[in-house]
Structure formats: structure tokens, C-alpha cells
Design an enzyme around this catalytic site. Structure first.
Site, PDB file in Angstrom:
ATOM      1  N   CYS B  33       0.816  -1.208   0.000  1.00 19.40           N
ATOM      2  CA  CYS B  33       0.000   0.000   0.000  1.00 19.40           C
ATOM      3  C   CYS B  33       0.850   1.260   0.000  1.00 19.40           C
ATOM      4  CB  CYS B  33      -0.904   0.036   1.217  1.00 19.40           C
ATOM      5  SG  CYS B  33      -2.009  -1.364   1.284  1.00 19.40           S
ATOM      6  N   CYS B 102      -4.529   7.876   5.598  1.00 21.53           N
ATOM      7  CA  CYS B 102      -3.333   8.048   6.430  1.00 21.53           C
ATOM      8  C   CYS B 102      -3.721   8.350   7.879  1.00 21.53           C
ATOM      9  CB  CYS B 102      -2.457   9.185   5.898  1.00 21.53           C
ATOM     10  SG  CYS B 102      -1.723   8.821   4.307  1.00 21.53           S
TER      11      CYS B 102
END
Lengths: 395, 141
Positions: B33, B102
Site C-alpha cells: 500500500c 493516512c
């Protein structure tokens, strides 16, 4: 070393050259006439426009009647592909061949033809250098193949495709060949005759012309359908008053780029090689794309255990403008399809950094990058848990 | 695209590094990722007395790690567990939509470290902390 501003994203866009700017300026005000006007200021614009067309044609071995102005390289790509699809779907078939490393302007247009109109797309794989195999191409061509569209040079890794050989194969098999030469024109020699190219896309802002203007070369005899219906501009194929100043700037920039090409290629590729030699000394780093058969100004890398966007932001803080094909910098969640196509793992591709220089770059710029970039890698690795794993031999 | 706060926390990240005497260490994300956060906490008398991080990832991943570690310092474990991705995002004056994951990762990083803290004491963290990591927030491979 003192902080400086180093622009190293010339594959993204370039600064307009003084020559191009000076050529353009009169066409915004005093020479503002509509080229379709029959009065004197209109005729003056028309003359300048047609001169520009001739100049541009001359730089790629075409004749003026084969150059059609567009608003961008992407528009030229769209027009070529959609035009051929429209022209030949009923008559010949719905099969198109492309490569796995094309620009999105080509890639997404083909995907649209596939989904919307049932075209079948064969995507030729590339090797680790980013090159297609000519054998693969020969084997992929079928009776219903209407177009081969393969770029001249790659925008992310700089690899130059064997355009001449691709053109020869297409010519022999009687299939139209379009090449997206947006990164190549003005930087490496292009000759549509010698290379057997039927259609070619270019964009002014990649060779120090203005943004918002491009061109599509269409070989004489190919009756590409109209892109924009309306007035009679561009032989009635792309209506709308011409971007006169932009086109004149494009011609001036390209003429200058081609006149200085030998000198620029030698000087720029020497600087590029300093970047490649210097930056591949960083442990766990590698060059992406072909070592020698690459655009003069493109130095592209992957640095393991760091992420490209954080590299770009850190370099920016130091005054260096660069770009990355990492997922985070592209606004999507996957790294670039080009980096995947050359066989990089997701994890490695996330650490991509592309530096693209041109004739405006200096040896001092290269010195500065060689000083700053290794420190940037080191700083980000020092805070990367992956780097710790790497040092501990975990992978 | 990034706020001044994000750029500040990216350029001058707080609490970078390892914590040798950490008694709570969590790791979330994966290299596919493109982001991994490793969070170190030192917990004394139920209070987070120190926090550090190491992150592989983009600007937002580094900035959210920095902010999340700042936000939990001095908090009780219970308060730290309540740290939401929204709180991290707000403290950074927002994140671009594509970077929201995030902040989720930062929240999960803190929770993952606290789960480790419970595990080290022989306590099953799941009823207290809930599911951490591998929640497929990041990408879909």
C-alpha cells in the site's frame, strides 16, 4: 552548499523560451486578427499561422497539409485513436494494439473504446527496460487490427521505443501506426517518413513552447473524421478559432529545439549521465528504463524503503522540483502502471523519483541535486521502519 | 494540496525515532500500500509518558504519525484509545480526501501499540481495543 532553485521536471512542463515568447507576443495585441478574416489583419494572422504549420511540418519530415493543430498532446492522442476507430470499425474491425507503458491519454481512450464500443485491445508487455518485443507486435497483428498505437518515448522512464521498426512492421502488414511522441519531439530526431509513422502527437509545452497547444500529424490520404464540428478551421476537422499566438510560439520553440538538437542532446545527456552515475551509487537504488536508449533529459530511479511523494516534498523544501510515479503522488492508490509494467514490485515502485532536465539545466544544478538527493534519501530512510527491516536482513 | 500544518509536521516531524524503553509497540500498514507506521509508546501508571514513531509513507503518512504521537502524549491509555482519525485530521487543519486513509492508519497505529501493551500483560486486547490493522482501509489488493 547554498540553497538554490533547481527545476528538474521538464517532462512535466518547460519554461517558454525567450525566442518562443518574443515570437508570440505581437499576436496577442497588434496582430490580433482572426485568421479567417479576409481583411489585412486577418490575412496577416493566416500567413503567420500557415508559416508556423510549415515550420512544424519541416521539423518532423511532414508536409504542412499533414499538420493539424490541437489544444494539447492528449487531444491529439484522443483524436488519432477515436478517429481511426470511427473510420474503420465498420470497414475493417475493432482490434487495436498498444503497449503497457502508454500515457493515460492513450490508455484511457482505448479503455473507453473497449468498454463503450466493444473494441478489443491487445496490450503488448514490455521488458524490464520498458521496450516492447517486435516479435510480439508481429504476432499480435490480425486481419481486423485497425491501429497500432505505441509511444515514441516514455514519459516516466525515458525509454525510447523502436519506432522505425514498429512503423516498418505496420507498413508491411497494412495497419495504421500512431505514435504519441509528446516526450520525443524537439528532443530526439523524428522523421515521419523514415519511421513509417501514419499519425503522430506532439505538445508545445514539452519543448519550451506554451501550454495549451499541440498538434497531430496525419499522413496524407488518411481521412481522419472531424474532431470538433463547426467552422472551417483545420480543414473543417477541428472547428474553433485557432490559438494563433500559441501556435506561433510552438513553431518558434520547435524550430529552435531542432536547430540546437545535436548540441542539446550531447550536453543534456552528459548531465543526465552524471545524475545516473551519482544517484545509483546510493545503496538499494536503481535506474528505471533503458540505460542508454533513453531520452537525453530523463533520469528516473527507485529508492527502496522510502515513498516517492515524501521524497518530492523534501526535495521541494530544498528547492528541487522533481516528480514521482508513486501512488501517493499520483492521487490514486496504485503506483504507476509503467513501473508495474517493467516488473517492479508495488513496494519498490512506491519509491520512484523522476528528474527531467533540459538545455536550461546547468552543471551547478546537477552538483546541487547530487549533494541534496542522497541526504534526502538518508533522512527518509532513517525514519522508515522498512529500512530498519532491510538493514536487519528481514527482506 | 496540503495545509501549512501538514507541511510543518512533515518537514519538522515531532517524535521521530525509536523508544528503547517502550512498553507498547504497534505496526500497521504494509509495503504494498505504500505506508507503514511503527508506533512506540512508553506507558507508566496508565499514562502515555512518551511516544515516538517511524513511518514509511507519503507526506500525509508522516504528518499524521507526527500529530498522532503528539496528541497521545500525556494522555491516559483510555483517552489515547479514543483518539480518532477525525481528531488527527482536524489537528492538521484537514487532509486531501485521497489521503484520509493516512489518518485512519495513524489512529490504528496508536491502537495497535496499546493492544501490544495489554498483550505484554497477558490481557486479551481485542475486547478493549477492538480490531486493529488489516482492515483493508488502505488499498484493495
Amino acid at each position: 552548499m547554498e540553497k538554490r532553485f533547481v527545476y528538474a521536471d521538464n517532462a512535466g512542463t518547460t519554461a517558454v523560451s525567450r525566442t518562443a515568447l518574443d515570437a508570440m507576443l505581437p499576436y496577442f495585441s497588434e496582430n490580433f486578427g482572426n485568421p479567417s478574416g479576409v481583411y489585412s489583419v486577418g490575412r496577416a494572422s493566416r500567413r503567420a499561422l500557415e508559416e508556423a504549420r510549415e515550420k512544424i511540418a519541416g521539423t518532423v519530415g511532414a508536409s504542412a497539409g499533414e499538420i493539424f493543430f490541437t489544444g494539447s498532446g492528449s487531444e491529439a492522442d484522443n483524436w488519432a485513436i477515436r478517429g481511426v476507430a470511427e473510420m474503420l470499425a465498420e470497414k475493417k474491425g475493432r482490434h487495436i494494439i498498444t503497449s503497457a507503458v502508454e500515457h493515460h491519454a492513450v490508455f484511457n481512450t482505448l479503455e473507453w473504446l473497449e468498454k463503450r464500443f466493444g473494441f478489443e485491445i491487445t496490450t503488448l508487455p514490455v521488458d524490464s527496460d520498458g521496450l516492447i518485443s517486435l516479435e510480439d507486435l508481429k504476432n499480435a497483428i490480425r486481419d481486423d487490427t485497425v491501429l497500432v498505437t505505441i509511444m515514441a518515448a516514455n514519459n516516466e522512464i525515458g525509454t525510447i521505443m523502436p519506432v522505425r521498426e514498429i512503423g516498418a512492421i505496420c507498413r508491411e502488414k497494412g495497419v495504421l501506426f500512431h505514435t504519441d511522441a509528446v516526450q520525443a519531439v524537439g528532443h530526439i530526431p523524428i522523421d515521419v517518413e523514415a519511421m513509417n509513422v501514419d499519425m503522430l502527437s506532439m505538445a508545445a509545452h514539452k519543448f519550451r513552447g506554451p501550454k495549451g497547444v499541440g498538434a497531430l500529424y496525419v499522413r496524407k490520404g488518411i481521412r481522419l473524421p472531424s474532431l470538433i464540428h463547426g467552422g472551417g478551421q483545420e480543414k473543417g476537422k477541428r472547428a474553433g478559432t485557432e490559438n494563433v499566438a500559441g501556435i506561433i510560439g510552438m513553431a518558434a520553440a520547435l524550430e529552435e529545439a531542432v536547430a540546437n538538437m545535436d548540441e542539446n542532446m550531447a550536453r543534456v545527456s552528459a548531465m543526465r549521465d552524471r545524475l545516473i552515475d551519482g544517484l545509483t551509487k546510493i545503496p538499494y537504488s536503481s535506474l528505471t528504463g533503458h540505460r542508454t536508449n533513453r531520452l537525453p533529459g530523463t533520469a528516473s530511479f527507485v529508492f527502496e524503503c522510502i515513498e516517492g511523494e515524501s521524497m518530492i516534498l523534501t526535495l521541494d523544501n530544498a528547492g528541487i522540483c522533481a516528480s514521482s510515479g508513486s501512488a501517493c503522488s499520483s492521487g490514486s492508490l496504485d503506483p504507476s502502471h509503467v513501473l508495474m509494467a517493467i516488473g517492479l514490485s508495488h513496494a519498490t515502485a512506491h519509491g520512484s523519483v523522476r528528474l527531467t532536465i533540459n538545455e536550461c539545466s546547468t552543471d551547478e544544478d546537477i552538483d546541487y541535486i547530487l549533494e541534496v538527493l542522497p541526504k534526502t534519501v538518508e533522512k527518509l530512510r532513517s525514519m522508515s521502519p522498512l529500512w530498519e527491516d532491510r538493514l536487519n536482513g528481514k527482506f | 494540496m496540503y495545509s501549512e500544518k501538514v507541511m510543518d509536521h512533515f518537514t519538522n516531524p515531532r517524535n521521530v525515532g525509536e523508544l528503547p524503553d517502550a512498553n507498547a509497540v504497534g505496526r500497521v500498514g504494509n509495503p504494498v500500500c505504500g505506508d507503514i507506521m511503527q508506533i512506540y509508546l512508553k506507558i507508566e501508571n496508565d499514562v502515555v509518558v512518551d511516544a515516538k514513531f517511524k513511518t514509511f509513507g507519503c507526506g500525509a503518512a508522516i504528518a499524521t504519525s507526527s500529530m498522532a504521537t503528539e496528541l497521545v502524549k500525556g494522555k491516559t491509555v483510555e483517552e489515547a484509545l479514543k483518539l480518532s482519525n477525525k481528531a488527527v485530521t482536524e489537528a492538521l487543519d484537514g487532509l486531501p480526501p485521497v489521503k484520509m486513509h493516512c489518518s485512519v492508519l495513524a489512529e490504528e497505529g496508536i491502537k495497535s501499540a496499546i493492544a501490544d501493551y495489554y498483550k505484554r500483560q497477558g490481557i486479551d486486547p481485542e475486547p478493549i481495543v477492538g480490531c486493529i490493522g488489516d482492515c483493508d482501509h488502505c488499498c484493495h489488493h
